[in-house]
Design a protein around this motif. Sequence first.
Motif, PDB file in Angstrom:
ATOM      1  N   ASN B  84       0.810  -1.228   0.000  1.00  0.00           N
ATOM      2  CA  ASN B  84       0.000   0.000   0.000  1.00  0.00           C
ATOM      3  C   ASN B  84       0.845   1.281   0.000  1.00  0.00           C
ATOM      4  O   ASN B  84       0.877   2.010   0.990  1.00  0.00           O
ATOM      5  N   LYS B 145      -9.810  15.247  -8.640  1.00  0.00           N
ATOM      6  CA  LYS B 145      -9.297  13.962  -8.137  1.00  0.00           C
ATOM      7  C   LYS B 145     -10.044  13.518  -6.882  1.00  0.00           C
ATOM      8  O   LYS B 145     -10.521  14.339  -6.112  1.00  0.00           O
ATOM      9  N   LYS B 146     -10.102  12.220  -6.680  1.00  0.00           N
ATOM     10  CA  LYS B 146     -10.728  11.693  -5.467  1.00  0.00           C
ATOM     11  C   LYS B 146      -9.855  12.043  -4.256  1.00  0.00           C
ATOM     12  O   LYS B 146     -10.323  12.592  -3.264  1.00  0.00           O
ATOM     13  N   PHE B 147      -8.583  11.728  -4.370  1.00  0.00           N
ATOM     14  CA  PHE B 147      -7.611  12.077  -3.323  1.00  0.00           C
ATOM     15  C   PHE B 147      -6.466  12.867  -3.955  1.00  0.00           C
ATOM     16  O   PHE B 147      -6.279  12.822  -5.168  1.00  0.00           O
ATOM     17  N   GLY B 150      -4.620  10.573  -5.918  1.00  0.00           N
ATOM     18  CA  GLY B 150      -5.278   9.949  -7.073  1.00  0.00           C
ATOM     19  C   GLY B 150      -6.425   9.072  -6.601  1.00  0.00           C
ATOM     20  O   GLY B 150      -7.222   9.491  -5.764  1.00  0.00           O
ATOM     21  N   GLU B 151      -6.480   7.847  -7.095  1.00  0.00           N
ATOM     22  CA  GLU B 151      -7.562   6.932  -6.699  1.00  0.00           C
ATOM     23  C   GLU B 151      -7.391   6.420  -5.266  1.00  0.00           C
ATOM     24  O   GLU B 151      -8.352   6.051  -4.609  1.00  0.00           O
ATOM     25  N   GLU B 152      -6.143   6.377  -4.812  1.00  0.00           N
ATOM     26  CA  GLU B 152      -5.874   5.979  -3.429  1.00  0.00           C
ATOM     27  C   GLU B 152      -5.264   7.176  -2.708  1.00  0.00           C
ATOM     28  O   GLU B 152      -4.610   7.994  -3.326  1.00  0.00           O
ATOM     29  N   ASP B 157      -2.566  13.635   1.263  1.00  0.00           N
ATOM     30  CA  ASP B 157      -3.816  13.422   2.002  1.00  0.00           C
ATOM     31  C   ASP B 157      -3.521  13.259   3.491  1.00  0.00           C
ATOM     32  O   ASP B 157      -4.199  13.854   4.339  1.00  0.00           O
ATOM     33  N   TRP B 190     -13.367  16.352  -0.848  1.00  0.00           N
ATOM     34  CA  TRP B 190     -12.210  15.499  -0.529  1.00  0.00           C
ATOM     35  C   TRP B 190     -12.188  15.163   0.962  1.00  0.00           C
ATOM     36  O   TRP B 190     -11.979  14.008   1.348  1.00  0.00           O
ATOM     37  N   GLU B 193     -14.705  12.525   1.840  1.00  0.00           N
ATOM     38  CA  GLU B 193     -14.268  11.242   1.280  1.00  0.00           C
ATOM     39  C   GLU B 193     -13.144  10.633   2.119  1.00  0.00           C
ATOM     40  O   GLU B 193     -13.161   9.447   2.460  1.00  0.00           O
ATOM     41  N   HIS B 197     -12.975   7.165   4.732  1.00  0.00           N
ATOM     42  CA  HIS B 197     -12.155   6.007   4.333  1.00  0.00           C
ATOM     43  C   HIS B 197     -11.954   5.127   5.568  1.00  0.00           C
ATOM     44  O   HIS B 197     -11.611   5.623   6.640  1.00  0.00           O
TER      45      HIS B 197
END
Lengths: 226, 226
Positions: B84, B145-147, B150-152, B157, B190, B193, B197
């Motif tokens: 990760n 962007k989600k984060f 990026g996607e993760e 963040d 953001w 979101e 998580h």
Amino acid sequence: MATNQEEVSLLGVVGSPFVCRVQIALKLKGIQYKFFEENLVNKSELLLKYNPVHKKVPVFVHNEKPIAESLVIVEYIDETWKNNPILPSDPYQRALARFWSKFIDDKIGGAVWKSVFTVDEKEREKNVEESLEALQFLESEIKGKKFFGGEEFGMVDIAAIFIAFWVPMVQEIAGLELFTSEKFPKLYNWSQEFMSHPVVKEVLPPRDPLFAFFKARYESLLADSK
Amino acid sequence: MATNQEEVSLLGVVGSPFVCRVQIALKLKGIQYKFFEENLVNKSELLLKYNPVHKKVPVFVHNEKPIAESLVIVEYIDETWKNNPILPSDPYQRALARFWSKFIDDKIGGAVWKSVFTVDEKEREKNVEESLEALQFLESEIKGKKFFGGEEFGMVDIAAIFIAFWVPMVQEIAGLELFTSEKFPKLYNWSQEFMSHPVVKEVLPPRDPLFAFFKARYESLLADSK
């Protein structure tokens, strides 16, 4: 990875310790680059385009991709060109290198600057004390090592060029004793060793005009405060 | 490299955004660790031994080797446990992640704190203005962007958890509007979101006692200034 068709540029000013850090890294790696001298009173379109956040030098541009912040640039250079490593390969040693580099930026740069370019007596005393305390940590950290990086200089040495070259100059102008061979003998020896390293020697700015520049700034500060 | 006989400890306090950064990284990597709750009014021998320079939390201790500074710790964790990933593998994207993480520490943390915990009206106004300007840069940076990663989620963040969780709390206490869904809709999305998580949700400190703690601090500041 580095290829043969590299476009490498550095936006900077001669006499900035932050720009000098990047120049040491580039010289160590043997990278050819174009230097764009900025006028900080009238910043170029290029600087504003490439560093819209801080509008400051240095900005490093590799194949049209800009990076700001001197230590971020130095790490990028080290990760992109693998010869003559700047950071250690061991994760723990890397963490320590990052810790001490950050320490120099957080605890020494500002405190020394405010020790010199401050009119308020109390403010100066406080900053002198903080500078001396911070330098003492580096005196302990260099121990008997040749460089912070060991036998070869590395990230922390590059970050600390400010202490080796700039601090003696500005303290002389203000008649202060912050970083002297009596107070910090090991750190002083390091500074002499580091500045006479062929890579570093070649990229240090000429002392006299810089000294005159800082002296004028100091005197104008004094005059304004009267 | 990580082995099976790991000793992993974290010296911290519940409610510190800097400690929370390290906890998010550890949770993301699935690393078990001992948490030592510090009393910052009466610091432990262990804290003074492991972080003699700053005497602050967090301190991360891996097999008896201590590391301080939250972002330095997060990078160490990422380099030591490879699953990760927290930083991108591409050197340029890594440089940008470091740039924005540093930006958050340099331009947002202090300015927001001083917007809230400041009695002087002029000082507050200046810091509110600086906070809003800095948040605007992040609003542009998150784009669609989600984060930030990026996607993760990634390094930026994690650095920005302070904005998602702490800023709404302290601005409410001071009756300020710094970070709102109207002013910064993308950054606000953001933050929702990110905080929902599963990894982050599980390590966020309970809001109510922390809110009460900051409120008491704010009211005592106001009382002292009268």
